[in-house]
Design a protein around this motif. Structure first.
Motif, short mmCIF file in Angstrom:
data_model
loop_
_atom_site.label_atom_id
_atom_site.label_comp_id
_atom_site.label_asym_id
_atom_site.label_seq_id
_atom_site.Cartn_x
_atom_site.Cartn_y
_atom_site.Cartn_z
N LEU A 137 0.83 -1.20 0.00
CA LEU A 137 0.00 0.00 0.00
C LEU A 137 0.87 1.26 0.00
O LEU A 137 0.55 2.25 -0.68
N ARG A 140 2.20 1.79 -3.54
CA ARG A 140 1.19 2.36 -4.44
C ARG A 140 0.97 3.84 -4.12
O ARG A 140 0.83 4.66 -5.03
N ASP A 156 -4.48 5.18 0.73
CA ASP A 156 -3.47 4.13 0.89
C ASP A 156 -2.51 4.48 2.02
O ASP A 156 -2.11 3.61 2.81
N SER A 191 -2.25 2.21 5.32
CA SER A 191 -0.96 1.60 5.68
C SER A 191 -0.55 2.02 7.08
O SER A 191 0.04 1.23 7.82
#
Length: 204
Positions: free
Chosen positions: A82, A85, A94, A98
């Motif tokens: 995550l 990304r 994200d 995370s």
């Protein structure tokens, strides 16, 4: 690492259909199997494919996490993916997810230095620098080496304006391990402080 593999994939252009299409165009030279291929004829990987692959990895990691959400390795894998990304899409959700998972990781493995190092990274991504530094200190107490924590610490120093402090760490890392993972961050930092005319590699 995941990040630099993705950098390489995202840096490529779209996949070319091949020499057949090139020869079909009246303005293109006839295909010659002996001559070296032109730039347009070299197949490359589409960045969208790379992101699709990353999305698939996140989907699989999410299933693994859902199956056993208390397993530290399941949490760690999902946090890393995550975070990767988020690094390339700037997707705040994200980053936030995370960071939530990193909290779970610390609870699941409170005596592991890597748990605190991971959370330091996610907190840094959300500009929670004071909390991130506290996690780095805790990771060090639990046995993490300065080298293992150097990247995150340098990023925090750089983000908070201590460019000289960050430079010392980046230079030391690049001197010990002169590869893309150390030279690129050093070059970026040197550019930021006006030293772009002094290539990092020549120092060593």
């Amino acid at each position: 690492s995941v990040s630099f593999a993705l950098v390489a994939l995202l840096g490529c252009g779209k996949h070319h259909e091949g020499a057949t299409h090139a020869s079909a165009s009246a303005s293109s030279p006839a295909y010659d199997p002996v001559r070296p291929p032109t730039r347009n004829e070299v197949a490359t990987t589409n960045g969208e494919i790379a992101m699709g692959n990353l999305d698939s990895q996140i989907h699989a990691a999410t299933k693994g996490y859902d199956a056993d959400p208390k397993e530290p390795s399941n949490i760690k894998v999902l946090v890393d993916l995550l975070s990767t990304r988020a690094q390339y899409t700037n997707r705040v959700s994200d980053l936030e997810r995370s960071d939530e998972l990193a909290d779970e990781l610390v609870k699941a493995a409170p005596h592991e230095a890597s748990s605190f190092a991971t959370r330091a990274s996610t907190r840094s991504g959300l500009h929670r620098f004071k909390d991130a530094l506290a996690d780095l200190d805790e990771a060090a107490k639990l046995g993490a080496t300065p080298e293992a924590l150097a990247g995150t610490r340098a990023s925090i120093l750089q983000a908070t304006g201590d460019l000289d402090g960050a430079l010392v760490i980046r230079q030391a890392a690049a001197k010990k391990h002169p590869d893309i993972s150390t030279l690129v961050p050093l070059a970026v930092l040197e550019g930021e402080i006006g030293q772009a005319d002094r290539p990092a590699r020549r120092r060593f």
